[in-house]
Motif scaffolding. Structure first.
Motif, mmCIF file in Angstrom:
data_model
loop_
_atom_site.group_PDB
_atom_site.id
_atom_site.type_symbol
_atom_site.label_atom_id
_atom_site.label_comp_id
_atom_site.label_asym_id
_atom_site.label_seq_id
_atom_site.Cartn_x
_atom_site.Cartn_y
_atom_site.Cartn_z
ATOM 1 N N ALA A 182 15.000 -9.133 6.647
ATOM 2 C CA ALA A 182 14.456 -10.697 7.022
ATOM 3 C C ALA A 182 14.219 -11.067 5.039
ATOM 4 C CB ALA A 182 14.771 -10.822 7.639
ATOM 5 N N ALA A 183 12.709 -10.436 5.449
ATOM 6 C CA ALA A 183 12.064 -11.390 4.248
ATOM 7 C C ALA A 183 11.297 -10.824 4.075
ATOM 8 C CB ALA A 183 12.002 -12.856 5.056
ATOM 9 N N GLY A 184 10.445 -11.092 2.413
ATOM 10 C CA GLY A 184 8.899 -10.638 2.731
ATOM 11 C C GLY A 184 7.948 -11.417 2.292
ATOM 12 N N SER A 185 6.889 -11.486 1.981
ATOM 13 C CA SER A 185 5.228 -12.410 1.457
ATOM 14 C C SER A 185 4.751 -11.443 0.857
ATOM 15 C CB SER A 185 5.310 -12.661 2.496
ATOM 16 O OG SER A 185 3.823 -14.079 1.577
ATOM 17 N N ALA A 186 4.691 -11.556 -0.916
ATOM 18 C CA ALA A 186 3.629 -10.800 -1.403
ATOM 19 C C ALA A 186 2.794 -11.665 -1.949
ATOM 20 C CB ALA A 186 4.872 -9.846 -2.464
ATOM 21 N N TRP A 187 1.331 -10.534 -1.802
ATOM 22 C CA TRP A 187 0.473 -11.829 -2.387
ATOM 23 C C TRP A 187 -0.406 -10.732 -3.521
ATOM 24 C CZ3 TRP A 187 -1.659 -16.239 -0.092
ATOM 25 C CH2 TRP A 187 -0.621 -16.683 1.011
ATOM 26 N N ALA A 188 -0.649 -11.097 -4.910
ATOM 27 C CA ALA A 188 -1.354 -10.135 -5.858
ATOM 28 C C ALA A 188 -0.399 -9.079 -5.992
ATOM 29 C CB ALA A 188 -2.539 -10.123 -5.634
ATOM 30 N N GLY A 189 1.241 -9.203 -6.183
ATOM 31 C CA GLY A 189 1.804 -7.939 -6.733
ATOM 32 C C GLY A 189 2.220 -7.942 -7.510
ATOM 33 N N VAL A 190 3.593 -7.119 -7.878
ATOM 34 C CA VAL A 190 3.973 -6.738 -8.699
ATOM 35 C C VAL A 190 5.763 -6.588 -8.609
ATOM 36 C CG1 VAL A 190 2.504 -5.943 -10.308
ATOM 37 C CG2 VAL A 190 3.949 -4.333 -9.417
ATOM 38 N N ALA A 191 6.509 -6.685 -9.227
ATOM 39 C CA ALA A 191 7.817 -7.090 -8.860
ATOM 40 C C ALA A 191 7.967 -4.814 -8.716
ATOM 41 C CB ALA A 191 8.365 -7.329 -10.630
ATOM 42 N N PHE A 192 9.089 -5.323 -8.248
ATOM 43 C CA PHE A 192 10.174 -4.044 -7.772
ATOM 44 C C PHE A 192 9.824 -3.183 -8.746
ATOM 45 C CE2 PHE A 192 13.801 -1.073 -7.501
ATOM 46 C CZ PHE A 192 13.784 -0.697 -6.067
ATOM 47 N N GLY A 193 9.583 -2.181 -8.681
ATOM 48 C CA GLY A 193 10.277 -1.149 -10.302
ATOM 49 C C GLY A 193 9.311 -1.230 -11.744
ATOM 50 N N CYS A 194 8.382 -2.003 -11.488
ATOM 51 C CA CYS A 194 7.081 -2.449 -12.569
ATOM 52 C C CYS A 194 6.091 -1.155 -12.865
ATOM 53 C CB CYS A 194 6.456 -3.479 -12.148
ATOM 54 S SG CYS A 194 5.066 -4.314 -13.579
ATOM 55 N N PHE A 195 5.929 -0.325 -11.592
ATOM 56 C CA PHE A 195 5.361 1.221 -11.738
ATOM 57 C C PHE A 195 6.105 1.909 -11.584
ATOM 58 C CE2 PHE A 195 1.298 -1.404 -11.324
ATOM 59 C CZ PHE A 195 0.256 -1.028 -10.930
ATOM 60 N N ALA A 196 7.292 2.159 -12.184
ATOM 61 C CA ALA A 196 7.961 3.264 -11.772
ATOM 62 C C ALA A 196 7.529 4.145 -12.761
ATOM 63 C CB ALA A 196 9.430 2.879 -12.150
ATOM 64 N N GLY A 197 7.566 5.570 -12.079
ATOM 65 C CA GLY A 197 7.253 6.159 -13.154
ATOM 66 C C GLY A 197 6.880 7.772 -13.183
ATOM 67 N N ASN A 198 8.255 7.873 -11.632
ATOM 68 C CA ASN A 198 8.650 9.302 -11.527
ATOM 69 C C ASN A 198 7.826 10.123 -10.568
ATOM 70 O OD1 ASN A 198 10.884 11.241 -10.496
ATOM 71 N ND2 ASN A 198 10.855 12.259 -13.172
#
Length: 311
Positions: free
Chosen positions: A165-181
């Motif tokens: 229903a919701a999220g709270s992210a403290w000092a993270g990165v966007a979804f997919g930013c670390f993507a590397g397979n």
């Protein structure tokens, strides 16, 4: 960056975080380890906190830990478990199976895909187990985390918008930013803030996680310190572009609040479903404000009029 440098960096992140967080005093009960709870392809360990008195249909708060931390550290790291005793919500403390650095898998194609596998699927299986076992509220499932836990919160909301229903992210990165397979890939480009995409590009990455999904998207709040040298503050801007596009909100704030939620913090409101906070002079060791988290998730509320996703 070499694997040794990655491990060393995460080690120092962990030490600084552990010295910053207060000890969770007064929790009435201990963590319970659940060993058989459903699909868990990467063998994430499941710890559950059950307060002595639950709401009739309790909400669930998932709290993934930071690099080189574990579920026990996260349990002790804030007052969220103690507050669960007051407000009657359940808490899931996942424990990363990655023995190298205890960071979460936020990079593999599996974890970034709905029902694709990875750590994210194991955590979702914990949620489904808890919903069934405790007659919990499927419309009030939330995730909150710091650092690697914030990255996983972004992943959970992006890969499983049908669950949260919701999220709270403290000092993270966007979804997919670390993507590397790959599992636990360290993206120096993302960490240093050199991955810059448009909102449309970020939105396409999130939507590709579950191409057939067209339902409700969970609301999100994000925080980042301006003096963060571990994950460059540009990552806050990338989260803003991503979630405003996904949630179909204005790309510029509709309201700016100075010295909010803390003195020196500036909070940008983009609508009811997204807000971003820049904390002036704060390093990667940004301290969780439990009141802010509970208010965003409406966890002090019980009954039928609390914030929830549509049934």
């Amino acid at each position: 960056m070499s694997q040794f440098q990655v491990v060393l960096r995460c080690f120092f992140i962990s030490l600084s975080l552990l010295s910053w967080f207060p000890v969770a005093l007064g929790a009435a009960n201990s963590l319970i380890q659940i060993k058989d709870f459903g699909l868990n392809p990467t063998n994430v360990t499941f710890y559950l906190y059950v307060p002595s008195k639950l709401q009739a249909k309790p909400p669930i708060l998932v709290n993934p830990h930071w690099c080189h931390g574990d579920a026990s550290d996260c349990f002790k790291g804030t007052q969220l478990a103690t507050l669960a005793d007051t407000y009657g919500y359940l808490m899931i403390f996942p424990d990363s199976p990655n023995t190298a650095d205890k960071c979460w898998d936020v990079s593999s194609n599996a974890t970034l895909t709905h029902n694709g596998g990875g750590d994210s699927l194991g955590i979702v299986s914990m949620v489904k187990y808890t919903l069934a076992k405790y007659n919990a509220d499927p419309t009030r499932v939330f995730s909150m985390g710091t650092s690697s836990g914030a990255m996983m919160t972004n992943v959970l909301l992006g890969s499983y918008p049908d669950i949260f229903a919701a999220g709270s992210a403290w000092a993270g990165v966007a979804f997919g930013c670390f993507a590397g397979n790959g599992y636990d890939v360290w993206s120096n480009a993302c960490a240093t803030g050199t991955i810059n995409r448009t909102g449309s590009e970020w939105k396409a990455i999130v939507e590709a996680a579950d191409p057939g999904y067209s339902g409700f998207r969970p609301k999100m709040q994000v925080f980042h310190g301006t003096a963060d040298t571990t994950l460059n503050p540009q990552n806050l801007q990338e989260e803003i572009k991503e979630w405003t596009a996904v949630l179909e909100l204005p790309s510029t704030p509709v309201k700016t609040l100075v010295d909010y939620y803390e003195k020196g913090w500036t909070t940008y409101i983009y609508g009811d479903s997204f807000q971003a906070t820049s904390a002036a002079g704060v390093t990667h060791n940004i301290q969780t404000n439990e009141t802010v988290v509970l208010d965003w998730f409406d966890l002090t509320c019980s009954g039928s009029k609390c914030y929830s996703r549509p049934s």
